[in-house]
Scaffold this motif. Sequence first.
Motif, PDB file in Angstrom:
ATOM      1  N   ILE A   1      -0.344  -8.406  -3.225  1.00  0.00           N
ATOM      2  CA  ILE A   1      -1.548  -7.670  -3.612  1.00  0.00           C
ATOM      3  C   ILE A   1      -1.311  -6.174  -3.393  1.00  0.00           C
ATOM      4  CG2 ILE A   1      -4.013  -7.364  -3.209  1.00  0.00           C
ATOM      5  CD1 ILE A   1      -4.039 -10.208  -1.999  1.00  0.00           C
ATOM      6  N   ILE A   2      -1.246  -5.446  -4.497  1.00  0.00           N
ATOM      7  CA  ILE A   2      -1.200  -3.981  -4.414  1.00  0.00           C
ATOM      8  C   ILE A   2      -2.639  -3.500  -4.354  1.00  0.00           C
ATOM      9  CG2 ILE A   2      -0.591  -1.860  -5.637  1.00  0.00           C
ATOM     10  CD1 ILE A   2       1.725  -3.326  -6.883  1.00  0.00           C
ATOM     11  N   ALA A   3      -2.953  -2.652  -3.396  1.00  0.00           N
ATOM     12  CA  ALA A   3      -4.344  -2.215  -3.242  1.00  0.00           C
ATOM     13  C   ALA A   3      -4.396  -0.799  -2.697  1.00  0.00           C
ATOM     14  CB  ALA A   3      -5.086  -3.162  -2.319  1.00  0.00           C
ATOM     15  N   GLN A   4      -5.490  -0.136  -3.026  1.00  0.00           N
ATOM     16  CA  GLN A   4      -5.777   1.169  -2.443  1.00  0.00           C
ATOM     17  C   GLN A   4      -6.714   1.022  -1.249  1.00  0.00           C
ATOM     18  OE1 GLN A   4      -4.228   3.851  -3.421  1.00  0.00           O
ATOM     19  NE2 GLN A   4      -3.272   2.928  -5.225  1.00  0.00           N
ATOM     20  N   ARG A   5      -7.444  -0.118  -1.225  1.00  0.00           N
ATOM     21  CA  ARG A   5      -8.381  -0.366  -0.129  1.00  0.00           C
ATOM     22  C   ARG A   5      -7.710  -1.195   0.951  1.00  0.00           C
ATOM     23  NH1 ARG A   5     -13.493  -2.007  -3.842  1.00  0.00           N
ATOM     24  NH2 ARG A   5     -12.323  -3.947  -3.931  1.00  0.00           N
ATOM     25  N   VAL A   6      -7.801  -0.733   2.163  1.00  0.00           N
ATOM     26  CA  VAL A   6      -7.210  -1.445   3.295  1.00  0.00           C
ATOM     27  C   VAL A   6      -7.834  -2.825   3.456  1.00  0.00           C
ATOM     28  CG1 VAL A   6      -6.982  -1.452   5.815  1.00  0.00           C
ATOM     29  CG2 VAL A   6      -6.555   0.648   4.532  1.00  0.00           C
ATOM     30  N   SER A   7      -9.136  -2.941   3.200  1.00  0.00           N
ATOM     31  CA  SER A   7      -9.824  -4.221   3.386  1.00  0.00           C
ATOM     32  C   SER A   7      -9.266  -5.310   2.466  1.00  0.00           C
ATOM     33  CB  SER A   7     -11.322  -4.057   3.124  1.00  0.00           C
ATOM     34  OG  SER A   7     -11.565  -3.685   1.781  1.00  0.00           O
ATOM     35  N   SER A   8      -8.670  -4.920   1.344  1.00  0.00           N
ATOM     36  CA  SER A   8      -8.129  -5.898   0.396  1.00  0.00           C
ATOM     37  C   SER A   8      -6.857  -6.558   0.918  1.00  0.00           C
ATOM     38  CB  SER A   8      -7.839  -5.235  -0.954  1.00  0.00           C
ATOM     39  OG  SER A   8      -9.026  -4.757  -1.545  1.00  0.00           O
ATOM     40  N   ILE A   9      -6.181  -5.899   1.876  1.00  0.00           N
ATOM     41  CA  ILE A   9      -4.901  -6.436   2.351  1.00  0.00           C
ATOM     42  C   ILE A   9      -4.850  -6.572   3.877  1.00  0.00           C
ATOM     43  CG2 ILE A   9      -3.608  -5.550   0.372  1.00  0.00           C
ATOM     44  CD1 ILE A   9      -2.764  -3.192   2.148  1.00  0.00           C
ATOM     45  N   GLU A  10      -5.961  -6.280   4.536  1.00  0.00           N
ATOM     46  CA  GLU A  10      -5.970  -6.230   6.004  1.00  0.00           C
ATOM     47  C   GLU A  10      -5.589  -7.567   6.636  1.00  0.00           C
ATOM     48  OE1 GLU A  10      -8.930  -4.459   9.500  1.00  0.00           O
ATOM     49  OE2 GLU A  10      -9.698  -4.910   7.492  1.00  0.00           O
ATOM     50  N   ASP A  11      -5.976  -8.681   5.991  1.00  0.00           N
ATOM     51  CA  ASP A  11      -5.689  -9.997   6.568  1.00  0.00           C
ATOM     52  C   ASP A  11      -4.416 -10.620   6.000  1.00  0.00           C
ATOM     53  OD1 ASP A  11      -6.600 -10.347   4.022  1.00  0.00           O
ATOM     54  OD2 ASP A  11      -8.065 -11.913   4.502  1.00  0.00           O
ATOM     55  N   ALA A  12      -3.554  -9.821   5.340  1.00  0.00           N
ATOM     56  CA  ALA A  12      -2.305 -10.327   4.763  1.00  0.00           C
ATOM     57  C   ALA A  12      -1.323 -10.707   5.867  1.00  0.00           C
ATOM     58  CB  ALA A  12      -1.685  -9.274   3.852  1.00  0.00           C
ATOM     59  N   ASP A  13      -0.419 -11.641   5.545  1.00  0.00           N
ATOM     60  CA  ASP A  13       0.596 -12.053   6.512  1.00  0.00           C
ATOM     61  C   ASP A  13       1.517 -10.898   6.868  1.00  0.00           C
ATOM     62  OD1 ASP A  13      -0.220 -14.817   6.590  1.00  0.00           O
ATOM     63  OD2 ASP A  13       0.665 -15.021   4.598  1.00  0.00           O
TER      64      ASP A  13
ATOM     65  N   ILE B   1       0.848  -1.188   0.000  1.00  0.00           N
ATOM     66  CA  ILE B   1       0.000   0.000   0.000  1.00  0.00           C
ATOM     67  C   ILE B   1       0.886   1.242   0.000  1.00  0.00           C
ATOM     68  CG2 ILE B   1      -0.213   0.254   2.523  1.00  0.00           C
ATOM     69  CD1 ILE B   1      -3.248   0.801   2.009  1.00  0.00           C
ATOM     70  N   GLY B   2       0.375   2.325  -0.515  1.00  0.00           N
ATOM     71  CA  GLY B   2       1.136   3.570  -0.558  1.00  0.00           C
ATOM     72  C   GLY B   2       0.411   4.571  -1.444  1.00  0.00           C
ATOM     73  N   GLY B   3       0.835   5.792  -1.364  1.00  0.00           N
ATOM     74  CA  GLY B   3       0.194   6.834  -2.156  1.00  0.00           C
ATOM     75  C   GLY B   3       0.548   6.752  -3.626  1.00  0.00           C
ATOM     76  N   THR B   4      -0.114   7.585  -4.433  1.00  0.00           N
ATOM     77  CA  THR B   4       0.180   7.643  -5.864  1.00  0.00           C
ATOM     78  C   THR B   4       1.626   8.084  -6.066  1.00  0.00           C
ATOM     79  OG1 THR B   4      -2.103   8.258  -6.324  1.00  0.00           O
ATOM     80  CG2 THR B   4      -0.488   8.709  -8.041  1.00  0.00           C
ATOM     81  N   GLY B   5       2.345   7.330  -6.920  1.00  0.00           N
ATOM     82  CA  GLY B   5       3.739   7.663  -7.188  1.00  0.00           C
ATOM     83  C   GLY B   5       4.716   7.128  -6.168  1.00  0.00           C
ATOM     84  N   SER B   6       4.255   6.226  -5.287  1.00  0.00           N
ATOM     85  CA  SER B   6       5.153   5.676  -4.268  1.00  0.00           C
ATOM     86  C   SER B   6       5.959   4.494  -4.786  1.00  0.00           C
ATOM     87  CB  SER B   6       4.347   5.259  -3.026  1.00  0.00           C
ATOM     88  OG  SER B   6       3.355   4.300  -3.365  1.00  0.00           O
ATOM     89  N   ALA B   7       5.774   4.106  -6.053  1.00  0.00           N
ATOM     90  CA  ALA B   7       6.550   3.044  -6.735  1.00  0.00           C
ATOM     91  C   ALA B   7       6.081   1.642  -6.389  1.00  0.00           C
ATOM     92  CB  ALA B   7       8.041   3.198  -6.443  1.00  0.00           C
ATOM     93  N   LYS B   8       4.774   1.493  -6.129  1.00  0.00           N
ATOM     94  CA  LYS B   8       4.235   0.154  -5.824  1.00  0.00           C
ATOM     95  C   LYS B   8       4.369  -0.767  -7.045  1.00  0.00           C
ATOM     96  CE  LYS B   8       0.132   1.752  -4.803  1.00  0.00           C
ATOM     97  NZ  LYS B   8       0.377   3.186  -5.031  1.00  0.00           N
ATOM     98  N   SER B   9       3.908  -0.293  -8.213  1.00  0.00           N
ATOM     99  CA  SER B   9       3.985  -1.108  -9.426  1.00  0.00           C
ATOM    100  C   SER B   9       5.430  -1.368  -9.826  1.00  0.00           C
ATOM    101  CB  SER B   9       3.244  -0.421 -10.580  1.00  0.00           C
ATOM    102  OG  SER B   9       1.867  -0.306 -10.298  1.00  0.00           O
ATOM    103  N   THR B  10       6.277  -0.360  -9.650  1.00  0.00           N
ATOM    104  CA  THR B  10       7.696  -0.528  -9.977  1.00  0.00           C
ATOM    105  C   THR B  10       8.314  -1.643  -9.149  1.00  0.00           C
ATOM    106  OG1 THR B  10       7.840   1.835 -10.495  1.00  0.00           O
ATOM    107  CG2 THR B  10       9.910   0.667 -10.124  1.00  0.00           C
ATOM    108  N   LEU B  11       7.954  -1.703  -7.868  1.00  0.00           N
ATOM    109  CA  LEU B  11       8.499  -2.719  -6.967  1.00  0.00           C
ATOM    110  C   LEU B  11       8.214  -4.129  -7.481  1.00  0.00           C
ATOM    111  CD1 LEU B  11       9.778  -3.255  -4.056  1.00  0.00           C
ATOM    112  CD2 LEU B  11       7.414  -3.577  -3.319  1.00  0.00           C
TER     113      LEU B  11
END
Length: 577
Positions: free
Chosen positions: A524-536, A366-376
Motif C-alpha cells: 500500500i503506497i500512501a500519503q496518510r500514515v493512518s493508511s499504513i500504520e498497522d502494516a507488518d 511512504i515517501g515524499g513526492t518524487g521518491s520513486a514509490k510508484s516506480t518501485l
Amino acid sequence: MNKKLLRSVREYKKQSILAPLLVILEVLMEVLIPLEMAKIIDIGIAQGNLSYIIQRGIILVVMAMLALFFGVQAGNMAAYAAAGYAKNLRHDIFYKVQDFSFKNIDHFSTSGLVTRMTTDITNVQQAYMMSIRLLARAPFMIILSWIMTLTISKPASILFLIAIPFLGGTLLFIAKAAHPHFIKVFDEYDVLNNSVQENVNASRVVKAFVREDYEIGKFHGISGYVYELFTKAEKIVAWNAPVMQFTMYTVVLILVAIGGRSIVGGTMEVGELTSVIVYALQIIGSLMMVTFVFVMIMIAEASTDRIVGVLNEVPEMQDQADAVKNVADGSIDFDHVDFSYGGEGGNLSLKDINLHIKSGQTVGIIGGTGSAKSTLVQMIPRLYDVTGGSVKVGGVDVREYNLEALRDQVSMVLQKNVLFSGSIYENIRWGDEHASDEEVQRVCRLAQADGFINEFPDGYNTMIVQGGNNVSGGQKQRLCIARALLKKPKILILDDSTSAVDTRTDALIRKAFREEIPDTTKLIIAQRVSSIEDADQIIVLDDGKIAGVGTSEELLKTNEIYREVYESQVKGGGEDE
C-alpha cells in the motif's frame, strides 16, 4: 508500397489480383470502342449503310456494357481489397501495441498511435486502392492507345512519343516538389490530435480555470500550421490541371492540323481522326491518373514510414521459450535493484534497493513526492525491467515468468484510476470476465463500493461514461479496488489508491483485506500514515533509496523522515476525521 506492410494483405490477395486483371479487360474494351466509332463514321454514315450502322452500333453497345461491367467489378474488388488491407493493418498495429512495455509505449505518444491507426492507415488504404486500379489501367491504356494510333497515323503516334515524356516528366516534378510538405503535415497531425485529446480529458480543469480562450488559441495555432503546410502542398499540386489542359489542347490542335491535311490528301478518314483524338484524350487522361496516384503514394509513403516504425518496434519484454507459468506464492525480493527510465547510463530513479517481503504480509510504502514509490512497485508485475539487480516473485526472477502468468497473479490499482465505457458489472469483470454477479457484488462490498452502487437507479447496471467522469474520485478508486480483488491475486498493489476516500472508509477497506484475503501480499503506497500504520512493515523511500524499514513503532524511534510525517499528520491534526 512497403513489403512489410504488404504482408497485411493476407486473405485479400485474390481481390488484389482480380482488380487489375478486370481493369485490363475494361481498358481493352475502351480502346476498341473508338475503332468501332471510326468504322460507323467512315463506312456506315459515309456510305449511308443503315444495316452496317446498326450492326456496328450493337457491337459498340456490347463493348460499352462490358467495359462498364469490368469497371464496376474492378472497383468493387479494389475497394474490398483496400478495406480488408486497412482492417488487417489496424489489427496488426493494435496487437503489436498490446505487447509493448511501458518503455516501448513511451517511444510513441498516445496521439501519435491514434494518428497511425486512423489518418495514416486511411492514406495507405486509399493509395493501395488507387494503385491496384489506376496503376494497372494507365500503362495499358497508354500503350494500347498508342499502338492503335500507330495503326491509323504514324505522325500522330510520333507526336504522342514527344508529348508523353514531356507531360509525364512535368507532372513527376510537380509531385516530387509537393512531397516534403505532405511529410511535415503528419507530424503536425500528432500534435493536433494530442491537443484535442488533452483538452477533452482535462475539460473540467479548463472550465474551472476559465481557460477556454487559451485552449482555442492554442488549437488554432496548430490547426493553422497544418493548414499552411497543406496549402503549400496543394498549391504545387494545383499545377497538375493547367499543365494537363495546356498539353491536351495543344496536342488536339496539332492532331487536327495533321488530320486535316491527311483528310484533304486522302490518307485519313474523318472517323479515323476522331479515333486519334479520342486516343489522345485517353493517353493524357491516363497520365493524369498516374500523377494523381503518384501524389497519393507520396502522401502514403510518409504514413507508411510511421506505421512501419510501430510494427518494427521490438517489444522490450518477451517471454522465454521455457518461461515459468506458475507463481508459487506472493513473496517479493528486491536484490540490489537499480532502475533508470533512460536505460543504461541514465539517471537512476531506484538506487540499490534491497527488500524481502514475505507472502501474505501487508507492507506500507511512504515517501515524499518524487521518491520513486510508484516506480518501485512497477518492477513487481514487470511493467518496466530493472536496469541492475533483480526482482523475484515467489522465488523466481520476474524476467523468467510468462508475462501473462505473472500479471494474472499481481493486481495493481494504479495512482491514476481508469474506468472504461460500459456498466459497473462490465468494469468490475475486467478482473475476471467469467465472474458471477454474486462474486462482483462481494468484492464491491470488500472495497466499500456496494453502498453507493445501490444508490444508483440502475445499481450495478449503471453505465460508466468514458473515463468514469460520472462517478467521484473516491467512488472510482473503490471500483478499481473491487476490480483488482476479483482477480484473486497473490499480490495486491494499491498505488495511493485510497487518497480520495475518507479515513473511516479507508479503515474499513483495510479491515476487509485483513479478514478476507489474509494470504495475499498487500503493498500500500500512501500519503496518510493512518493508511499504513498497522502494516507488518513500512518502507520509507527518499530520493529512490530505502531510508528505513520497520513497523510504525520501530520507525518512530529510528527514522526521522517517518517521524516527521507521523507528527505532522497525527499530532498536527493533518488527517481527516
